[in-house]
Scaffold this motif. Structure first.
Motif, PDB file in Angstrom:
ATOM      1  N   GLY A 129       5.870 -20.447   6.309  1.00 31.42           N
ATOM      2  CA  GLY A 129       6.059 -20.315   7.747  1.00 31.42           C
ATOM      3  C   GLY A 129       5.980 -21.630   8.485  1.00 31.42           C
ATOM      4  N   ASN A 130       5.669 -21.568   9.782  1.00 33.66           N
ATOM      5  CA  ASN A 130       5.561 -22.771  10.601  1.00 33.66           C
ATOM      6  C   ASN A 130       4.410 -22.636  11.597  1.00 33.66           C
ATOM      7  OD1 ASN A 130       6.540 -21.386  13.026  1.00 33.66           O
ATOM      8  ND2 ASN A 130       8.582 -21.499  12.133  1.00 33.66           N
ATOM      9  N   ILE A 131       4.219 -23.646  12.421  1.00 29.82           N
ATOM     10  CA  ILE A 131       3.071 -23.671  13.338  1.00 29.82           C
ATOM     11  C   ILE A 131       3.140 -22.546  14.365  1.00 29.82           C
ATOM     12  CG2 ILE A 131       2.432 -26.084  13.111  1.00 29.82           C
ATOM     13  CD1 ILE A 131       4.255 -26.794  15.378  1.00 29.82           C
ATOM     14  N   GLY A 132       4.345 -22.120  14.715  1.00 28.14           N
ATOM     15  CA  GLY A 132       4.467 -21.036  15.682  1.00 28.14           C
ATOM     16  C   GLY A 132       3.852 -19.742  15.197  1.00 28.14           C
ATOM     17  N   HIS A 133       3.860 -19.522  13.891  1.00 26.82           N
ATOM     18  CA  HIS A 133       3.288 -18.308  13.327  1.00 26.82           C
ATOM     19  C   HIS A 133       1.760 -18.321  13.391  1.00 26.82           C
ATOM     20  CE1 HIS A 133       7.212 -18.434  10.838  1.00 26.82           C
ATOM     21  NE2 HIS A 133       7.377 -17.654  11.881  1.00 26.82           N
ATOM     22  N   ARG A 134       1.166 -19.491  13.641  1.00 31.54           N
ATOM     23  CA  ARG A 134      -0.297 -19.592  13.724  1.00 31.54           C
ATOM     24  C   ARG A 134      -0.804 -19.558  15.169  1.00 31.54           C
ATOM     25  NH1 ARG A 134       2.374 -20.870   8.867  1.00 31.54           N
ATOM     26  NH2 ARG A 134       0.896 -20.377   7.211  1.00 31.54           N
ATOM     27  N   LEU A 135       0.075 -19.360  16.122  1.00 34.03           N
ATOM     28  CA  LEU A 135      -0.341 -19.387  17.525  1.00 34.03           C
ATOM     29  C   LEU A 135      -1.378 -18.323  17.880  1.00 34.03           C
ATOM     30  CD1 LEU A 135       2.941 -20.273  19.451  1.00 34.03           C
ATOM     31  CD2 LEU A 135       0.876 -21.662  19.205  1.00 34.03           C
ATOM     32  N   PRO A 136      -1.253 -17.066  17.409  1.00 35.91           N
ATOM     33  CA  PRO A 136      -2.296 -16.083  17.749  1.00 35.91           C
ATOM     34  C   PRO A 136      -3.691 -16.541  17.328  1.00 35.91           C
ATOM     35  CG  PRO A 136      -0.373 -14.975  16.844  1.00 35.91           C
ATOM     36  CD  PRO A 136      -0.141 -16.446  16.662  1.00 35.91           C
ATOM     37  N   ASN A 137      -3.814 -17.098  16.128  1.00 36.08           N
ATOM     38  CA  ASN A 137      -5.080 -17.630  15.644  1.00 36.08           C
ATOM     39  C   ASN A 137      -5.518 -18.827  16.477  1.00 36.08           C
ATOM     40  OD1 ASN A 137      -6.159 -19.238  12.543  1.00 36.08           O
ATOM     41  ND2 ASN A 137      -7.355 -18.301  14.145  1.00 36.08           N
ATOM     42  N   ALA A 138      -4.588 -19.741  16.746  1.00 30.97           N
ATOM     43  CA  ALA A 138      -4.903 -20.966  17.484  1.00 30.97           C
ATOM     44  C   ALA A 138      -5.327 -20.672  18.920  1.00 30.97           C
ATOM     45  CB  ALA A 138      -3.700 -21.899  17.465  1.00 30.97           C
ATOM     46  N   LEU A 139      -4.670 -19.722  19.562  1.00 39.05           N
ATOM     47  CA  LEU A 139      -5.011 -19.392  20.948  1.00 39.05           C
ATOM     48  C   LEU A 139      -6.407 -18.789  21.045  1.00 39.05           C
ATOM     49  CD1 LEU A 139      -1.583 -17.978  22.203  1.00 39.05           C
ATOM     50  CD2 LEU A 139      -2.637 -20.167  22.781  1.00 39.05           C
ATOM     51  N   LEU A 140      -6.792 -18.008  20.046  1.00 38.03           N
ATOM     52  CA  LEU A 140      -8.155 -17.479  20.031  1.00 38.03           C
ATOM     53  C   LEU A 140      -9.176 -18.590  19.805  1.00 38.03           C
ATOM     54  CD1 LEU A 140      -7.753 -14.097  18.095  1.00 38.03           C
ATOM     55  CD2 LEU A 140      -8.366 -14.422  20.497  1.00 38.03           C
ATOM     56  N   MET A 141      -8.815 -19.591  19.003  1.00 39.34           N
ATOM     57  CA  MET A 141      -9.682 -20.761  18.846  1.00 39.34           C
ATOM     58  C   MET A 141      -9.846 -21.480  20.177  1.00 39.34           C
ATOM     59  SD  MET A 141      -8.678 -22.659  15.285  1.00 39.34           S
ATOM     60  CE  MET A 141      -9.185 -22.037  13.688  1.00 39.34           C
ATOM     61  N   LEU A 142      -8.739 -21.650  20.887  1.00 41.95           N
ATOM     62  CA  LEU A 142      -8.749 -22.330  22.175  1.00 41.95           C
ATOM     63  C   LEU A 142      -9.705 -21.638  23.149  1.00 41.95           C
ATOM     64  CD1 LEU A 142      -7.219 -24.531  23.963  1.00 41.95           C
ATOM     65  CD2 LEU A 142      -5.772 -22.633  24.685  1.00 41.95           C
ATOM     66  N   VAL A 143      -9.618 -20.322  23.230  1.00 43.57           N
ATOM     67  CA  VAL A 143     -10.411 -19.547  24.183  1.00 43.57           C
ATOM     68  C   VAL A 143     -11.875 -19.469  23.762  1.00 43.57           C
ATOM     69  CG1 VAL A 143     -10.745 -17.258  25.193  1.00 43.57           C
ATOM     70  CG2 VAL A 143      -8.430 -18.190  24.957  1.00 43.57           C
ATOM     71  N   ASN A 144     -12.116 -19.180  22.495  1.00 42.82           N
ATOM     72  CA  ASN A 144     -13.488 -18.945  22.024  1.00 42.82           C
ATOM     73  C   ASN A 144     -14.278 -20.225  21.787  1.00 42.82           C
ATOM     74  OD1 ASN A 144     -13.931 -15.875  21.375  1.00 42.82           O
ATOM     75  ND2 ASN A 144     -11.854 -16.326  20.709  1.00 42.82           N
ATOM     76  N   LEU A 145     -13.592 -21.269  21.359  1.00 46.63           N
ATOM     77  CA  LEU A 145     -14.287 -22.496  20.981  1.00 46.63           C
ATOM     78  C   LEU A 145     -14.214 -23.580  22.044  1.00 46.63           C
ATOM     79  CD1 LEU A 145     -13.064 -22.712  17.256  1.00 46.63           C
ATOM     80  CD2 LEU A 145     -15.071 -21.531  18.179  1.00 46.63           C
ATOM     81  N   LYS A 146     -13.323 -23.407  23.035  1.00 45.83           N
ATOM     82  CA  LYS A 146     -13.164 -24.379  24.126  1.00 45.83           C
ATOM     83  C   LYS A 146     -12.837 -25.774  23.574  1.00 45.83           C
ATOM     84  CE  LYS A 146     -16.285 -21.860  27.243  1.00 45.83           C
ATOM     85  NZ  LYS A 146     -16.323 -20.661  26.377  1.00 45.83           N
ATOM     86  N   VAL A 147     -11.784 -25.810  22.768  1.00 44.36           N
ATOM     87  CA  VAL A 147     -11.360 -27.051  22.121  1.00 44.36           C
ATOM     88  C   VAL A 147      -9.871 -27.284  22.360  1.00 44.36           C
ATOM     89  CG1 VAL A 147     -13.095 -26.865  20.300  1.00 44.36           C
ATOM     90  CG2 VAL A 147     -10.847 -25.823  19.962  1.00 44.36           C
ATOM     91  N   ASN A 148      -9.446 -28.511  22.161  1.00 44.14           N
ATOM     92  CA  ASN A 148      -8.018 -28.811  22.070  1.00 44.14           C
ATOM     93  C   ASN A 148      -7.578 -28.571  20.633  1.00 44.14           C
ATOM     94  OD1 ASN A 148      -7.947 -30.006  24.807  1.00 44.14           O
ATOM     95  ND2 ASN A 148      -9.138 -31.636  23.855  1.00 44.14           N
TER      96      ASN A 148
END
Length: 385
Positions: free
Chosen positions: A173-192
């Motif tokens: 796959g590609n990075i777009g397929h990891r967006l659901p996981n990444a967005l939850l990291m962004l919200v829960n962990l408060k990171v870039n």
């Protein structure tokens, strides 16, 4: 793909001789090519020796090119070689057949490891986040390959001091397929987050290879270090599956620039994986040089002394969970954690309850440990379950 070449009809008197004359140079080229890669011992440096060395370098390159061409020719002519061996026999033909098969398997390893076109639209369409501050970035590696990155920005309180996670994904796959996981990291962990598409994946150029992926990871880290809006003292590496091997390599080579690493459901090495997936006798005893891709994480983890979190899904059906435990045990880090999720599968461990809590706890612990008094309190070998 094999190409079939018809053998010419040869008179019975000269059949074997002609076959021998045709195949012998190929056989010699292969053997010369095999030995040309060995490192020659250094001798005293004189002007004559320097000239001889330059001449040998040129000859060696020529021999390697000839060996590569001969090896390719052997692979193309595999069917004629088998037919000829069936008709006339001979040790040389048998050796050439084995060399041809080895060459095919060596080249075929990339097909077994990298899946940039699964699903089929992965090289054409990369999903982008909507309603979230982000940047679609292209950077170049040292060897001139153009890579595609997505930077997800945290814009909440104290955003300027937020950690940055470089996210290395798995082998499909590609990075777009990891967006659901990444967005939850962004919200829960408060990171870039910086999501990386390796060469040959998504909109990135080139073709995937072990050395290529290492160059890609270096290029991304170098790029992060040029960003004045990212806190360079809080760089975390995250890698899942194949990405874990990439993260471990990058951390082993850049311990002074990496704050911590997080690896999830990754492996000890490709040879270990091969012996696990193909457990019949010969695979266990193949030497390392038989593998085009090695990813020797079990060796490189010994150079990763920064805080490390190992996330293991015990329901992983692809990579044996015991490999994560072994990596954890091999890690020399003073601060290392093993987060175990009994229901975690290879790709979906991040959906288990407590996953983001474990990540958040680890990140907070690493940030606090920057102060001397907190470092003195840090205990090692603590397991989160």
């Amino acid at each position: 793909m094999l190409q079939y070449v018809d053998l010419p009809l040869i008179s019975s008197k000269y059949k074997c001789l002609n076959c021998f004359l045709f195949l012998f140079p190929i056989f010699i080229s292969i053997h010369l090519g095999s030995f040309a890669g060995f490192t020659w011992s250094k001798k005293s440096v004189t002007s004559t020796m320097e000239k001889s060395w330059m001449l040998w370098t040129f000859v060696k390159r020529w021999l390697l090119a000839l060996a590569s061409w001969s090896w390719s020719l052997c692979r193309i002519c595999l069917l004629p070689l088998i037919v000829t061996f069936h008709l006339y026999g001979g040790i040389m033909l048998l050796i050439l057949i084995f060399v041809s098969i080895a060459g095919i398997l060596y080249k075929f390893q990339d097909v077994l490891l990298y899946f940039p076109e699964q699903p089929s639209s992965s090289r054409l369409y990369v999903p982008m986040p909507t309603g979230i501050p982000h940047e679609n970035i292209f950077i170049k590696t040292k060897d001139g390959v153009l890579l595609n990155l997505i930077l997800l920005r945290y814009t909440g309180d104290n955003a300027a001091y937020s950690p940055t996670i470089i996210y290395f994904h798995g082998n499909a796959g590609n990075i777009g397929h990891r967006l659901p996981n990444a967005l939850l990291m962004l919200v829960n962990l408060k990171v870039n987050l910086i999501l990386v598409d390796y060469r040959g994946y998504g909109k990135s150029e080139g073709e995937a290879s072990e050395e290529g992926l290492y160059l890609d990871s270096e290029a991304v880290l170098d790029y992060v270090m040029t960003r004045s809006d990212l806190d360079k003292t809080k760089i975390f590496l995250f890698g899942r599956s194949l990405g874990g091997a990439v993260a471990i390599h990058l951390a082993s080579e850049n311990s002074h620039r990496i704050s911590a690493i997080v690896v999830e459901n990754t492996f000890l090495s490709i040879p270990y994986m091969a012996s696990t997936l193909f457990s019949f006798f010969p695979m266990r005893y193949l030497p390392l040089w038989c593998y085009k891709n090695k990813f020797l994480s079990y060796r490189k983890i010994s150079q990763c002394r920064m805080p490390s979190l190992f996330i293991s899904g015990l329901s992983d059906q692809l990579i044996p969970p015991v490999m994560m435990k072994q990596l954890y045990e091999l890690s020399p880090a003073r601060t290392k954690r093993l987060a175990i999720f009994p229901d975690g599968t290879h790709n979906d461990t991040w959906q288990c309850q407590g996953y983001f809590t474990a990540l958040e706890q680890f990140i907070k612990e690493v940030i606090k440990s920057h102060s001397p008094e907190e470092m003195a309190k840090t205990s090692s070998n603590v397991t989160i379950i």
